[in-house]
Every structure is written in structure tokens, then in C-alpha cells.
Design a protein around this motif. Sequence first.
Motif, PDB file in Angstrom:
ATOM      1  N   UNK A 173      54.409  82.299  26.190  1.00  0.00           N
ATOM      2  CA  UNK A 173      55.253  81.216  26.711  1.00  0.00           C
ATOM      3  C   UNK A 173      56.598  81.171  25.988  1.00  0.00           C
ATOM      4  N   UNK A 174      56.561  81.380  24.682  1.00  0.00           N
ATOM      5  CA  UNK A 174      57.816  81.424  23.913  1.00  0.00           C
ATOM      6  C   UNK A 174      58.681  82.581  24.406  1.00  0.00           C
ATOM      7  N   UNK A 175      58.052  83.714  24.700  1.00  0.00           N
ATOM      8  CA  UNK A 175      58.810  84.868  25.182  1.00  0.00           C
ATOM      9  C   UNK A 175      59.410  84.595  26.563  1.00  0.00           C
ATOM     10  N   UNK A 176      58.628  83.933  27.425  1.00  0.00           N
ATOM     11  CA  UNK A 176      59.143  83.571  28.755  1.00  0.00           C
ATOM     12  C   UNK A 176      60.375  82.680  28.595  1.00  0.00           C
ATOM     13  N   UNK A 177      60.275  81.725  27.665  1.00  0.00           N
ATOM     14  CA  UNK A 177      61.386  80.793  27.432  1.00  0.00           C
ATOM     15  C   UNK A 177      62.617  81.542  26.931  1.00  0.00           C
ATOM     16  N   UNK A 178      62.414  82.457  25.985  1.00  0.00           N
ATOM     17  CA  UNK A 178      63.552  83.198  25.429  1.00  0.00           C
ATOM     18  C   UNK A 178      64.217  84.082  26.475  1.00  0.00           C
ATOM     19  N   UNK A 179      63.408  84.640  27.377  1.00  0.00           N
ATOM     20  CA  UNK A 179      63.961  85.517  28.399  1.00  0.00           C
ATOM     21  C   UNK A 179      64.635  84.735  29.522  1.00  0.00           C
ATOM     22  N   UNK A 180      64.347  83.437  29.607  1.00  0.00           N
ATOM     23  CA  UNK A 180      64.834  82.646  30.757  1.00  0.00           C
ATOM     24  C   UNK A 180      66.323  82.328  30.650  1.00  0.00           C
ATOM     25  N   UNK A 181      66.862  82.365  29.438  1.00  0.00           N
ATOM     26  CA  UNK A 181      68.260  81.987  29.273  1.00  0.00           C
ATOM     27  C   UNK A 181      68.473  80.483  29.251  1.00  0.00           C
ATOM     28  N   UNK A 182      67.376  79.724  29.181  1.00  0.00           N
ATOM     29  CA  UNK A 182      67.494  78.259  29.160  1.00  0.00           C
ATOM     30  C   UNK A 182      68.092  77.799  27.822  1.00  0.00           C
ATOM     31  N   UNK A 183      68.591  76.544  27.818  1.00  0.00           N
ATOM     32  CA  UNK A 183      69.235  75.994  26.628  1.00  0.00           C
ATOM     33  C   UNK A 183      68.283  75.156  25.780  1.00  0.00           C
ATOM     34  N   UNK A 184      67.246  74.617  26.405  1.00  0.00           N
ATOM     35  CA  UNK A 184      66.286  73.766  25.697  1.00  0.00           C
ATOM     36  C   UNK A 184      64.878  74.093  26.188  1.00  0.00           C
ATOM     37  N   UNK A 185      63.913  73.882  25.315  1.00  0.00           N
ATOM     38  CA  UNK A 185      62.510  74.116  25.646  1.00  0.00           C
ATOM     39  C   UNK A 185      61.727  72.824  25.396  1.00  0.00           C
ATOM     40  N   UNK A 186      61.017  72.375  26.421  1.00  0.00           N
ATOM     41  CA  UNK A 186      60.219  71.160  26.272  1.00  0.00           C
ATOM     42  C   UNK A 186      58.786  71.467  26.691  1.00  0.00           C
ATOM     43  N   UNK A 187      57.853  71.323  25.758  1.00  0.00           N
ATOM     44  CA  UNK A 187      56.448  71.615  26.036  1.00  0.00           C
ATOM     45  C   UNK A 187      55.676  70.312  26.219  1.00  0.00           C
ATOM     46  N   UNK A 188      54.787  70.306  27.205  1.00  0.00           N
ATOM     47  CA  UNK A 188      54.025  69.095  27.530  1.00  0.00           C
ATOM     48  C   UNK A 188      52.571  69.264  27.131  1.00  0.00           C
ATOM     49  N   UNK A 189      52.112  68.334  26.332  1.00  0.00           N
ATOM     50  CA  UNK A 189      50.710  68.320  25.916  1.00  0.00           C
ATOM     51  C   UNK A 189      50.215  66.886  25.871  1.00  0.00           C
ATOM     52  N   UNK A 190      48.881  66.766  25.694  1.00  0.00           N
ATOM     53  CA  UNK A 190      48.326  65.450  25.382  1.00  0.00           C
ATOM     54  C   UNK A 190      47.483  65.607  24.128  1.00  0.00           C
ATOM     55  N   UNK A 191      47.506  64.604  23.326  1.00  0.00           N
ATOM     56  CA  UNK A 191      46.810  64.643  22.058  1.00  0.00           C
ATOM     57  C   UNK A 191      45.311  64.404  22.235  1.00  0.00           C
ATOM     58  N   UNK A 192      44.531  64.712  21.206  1.00  0.00           N
ATOM     59  CA  UNK A 192      43.100  64.371  21.210  1.00  0.00           C
ATOM     60  C   UNK A 192      42.695  64.048  19.781  1.00  0.00           C
ATOM     61  N   UNK A 193      41.865  63.039  19.628  1.00  0.00           N
ATOM     62  CA  UNK A 193      41.399  62.643  18.295  1.00  0.00           C
ATOM     63  C   UNK A 193      39.923  63.002  18.173  1.00  0.00           C
ATOM     64  N   UNK A 194      39.427  63.142  16.944  1.00  0.00           N
ATOM     65  CA  UNK A 194      38.016  63.512  16.749  1.00  0.00           C
ATOM     66  C   UNK A 194      37.054  62.555  17.463  1.00  0.00           C
TER      67      UNK A 194
END
Length: 251
Positions: free
Chosen positions: A61-82
Amino acid sequence: MATVILDAGHGGWDNGAMYNGRKEKDDNLKLALAVGKKLEDKGIGVDYTRTQDVYDSPLEKAKIANASGADYFVSFHRNASPDNNQYSGVQTLIYNEGDVKEKLANEINKGLENVGFDNLGISVRNNLAVLKRTNIPAVLIETGFINTDKDNLIFDENFEAIAESIADSINRVINNQASSYYYTIQVGLFRNEENAKRLANELISMGYTVKIGMVNGYYAVWVGNFKDMNQAKRIERVLQEDGYETWIIAV
Ligand SMILES: [Zn+2]
């Protein structure tokens, strides 16, 4: 035109965190696509690491982002607790402090706080490939805990507002309109004002500068007011050594 690449975390065989049949990968994709649409409406270019239920490793995913020529990268996740329903709130992760990514992370956290989430602040993680291996400013948003019912309720009931808020934050940072923040160390959050005052007095007697603020109807005990996050971190470490549970927030 500025371009942002949006990364819906996980995908394919990798469900991410799960709770009562709910899969993190689906929440992440739904939110990434909604934010993308709102960014496009604002005239910002949008790219994605995935738009479907497919797997790529974080490094890919980082490589896709670097190859895209985009200016910013925003990753979406949701947290989880024990344990289920243990924690709640949003947190945005960055590789290290300073520069525009920290500004973006603060802006996103503040915006999501206004939507109704608790703001758990920024967390520095230097071991995540999507933050470490991307060569553009990168943030990773943990939009609440997937195994906390309260956070899922906020996520589902305010979904459009959440997407709008994140898109707004990105837009403000791109256009250099982000506000400047001070950092404070939150040492406690109480339903009961007396408990907040008790902790505040304890900290004042130890020599700290203390303020009681309001966060979503709760009484928050705040120590200090710092322009520099590193200074806030130094004081935070002292408080932690004294046994306090703390987190740094932007105010
Ligand atoms: Zn995740």
C-alpha cells in the motif's frame, strides 16, 4: 491540484478487527470512499489504494501511494481494545511529530471530536509500514473502537458528518488554513465535578498548572498549556512515572 491517496485498511482475507460480525475492513472501505467523494466535491484529486474487498500488504500500500504521485496519504482504520467496551474515542497515528502531518492529525482529531467522539489525541508509531514507507505526509485514523458499542453508534449514526469532517480537515490543511493548537496533558475525565476538582487540587499541590475543561459533558483535568509537543511529552512522562494515566490533546 492537490491529490490525496486514501487507504482503506485491511481487505480481502484480512478482515482487520472484528466484533459481533462487523469487520473493520468494511467500515474502513465505506469511510474511505465517502471521504473521497466529499474531497472530490471540494475540487481535490483523489486516489485509492483499494476500492474493493482486496488484500495488499501495508508495504504494498505504501508503494502504491508512492507511485501514485499524490501529495498526502490518509489511512482508515478502526481501533480495537483487548476487552469489549473498554475504551472509546478517535486517535490519529503519525510516524513522528512535526510538520504538516502532525497538523493534519490534530485537525482530524478535533473535527471528529466535534462530531461526537472522544479525542484520544495523536499517537506516534514508528513501526507501521504505511506511515514509515510512504514518502509523502501520512496519517492513519483510528475512527473509534470497533468493539465499543458507543463508538459504533457514533460511527453509524453520524457517518456522513464523520466523512465530511475528515474531508474538511484535509481540505483546510491543503489550503493552509489549519488552526494552530496548544497541547495540554489530560490526566482524568470525570462525570462528577467533585472528582475532577479533587484530582486538580492534588496536582496543584504537586506544583502543576491545572485547568478543568469540558469534553462532551465530562469534566477533564488538564495539566499545562504547551506550544511544543515535545515539551508536553516531557511533562507527561513525569506524570506517568507518578502513576497517572495521561494523554496529550490539542486544545
Ligand atoms: Zn486496522
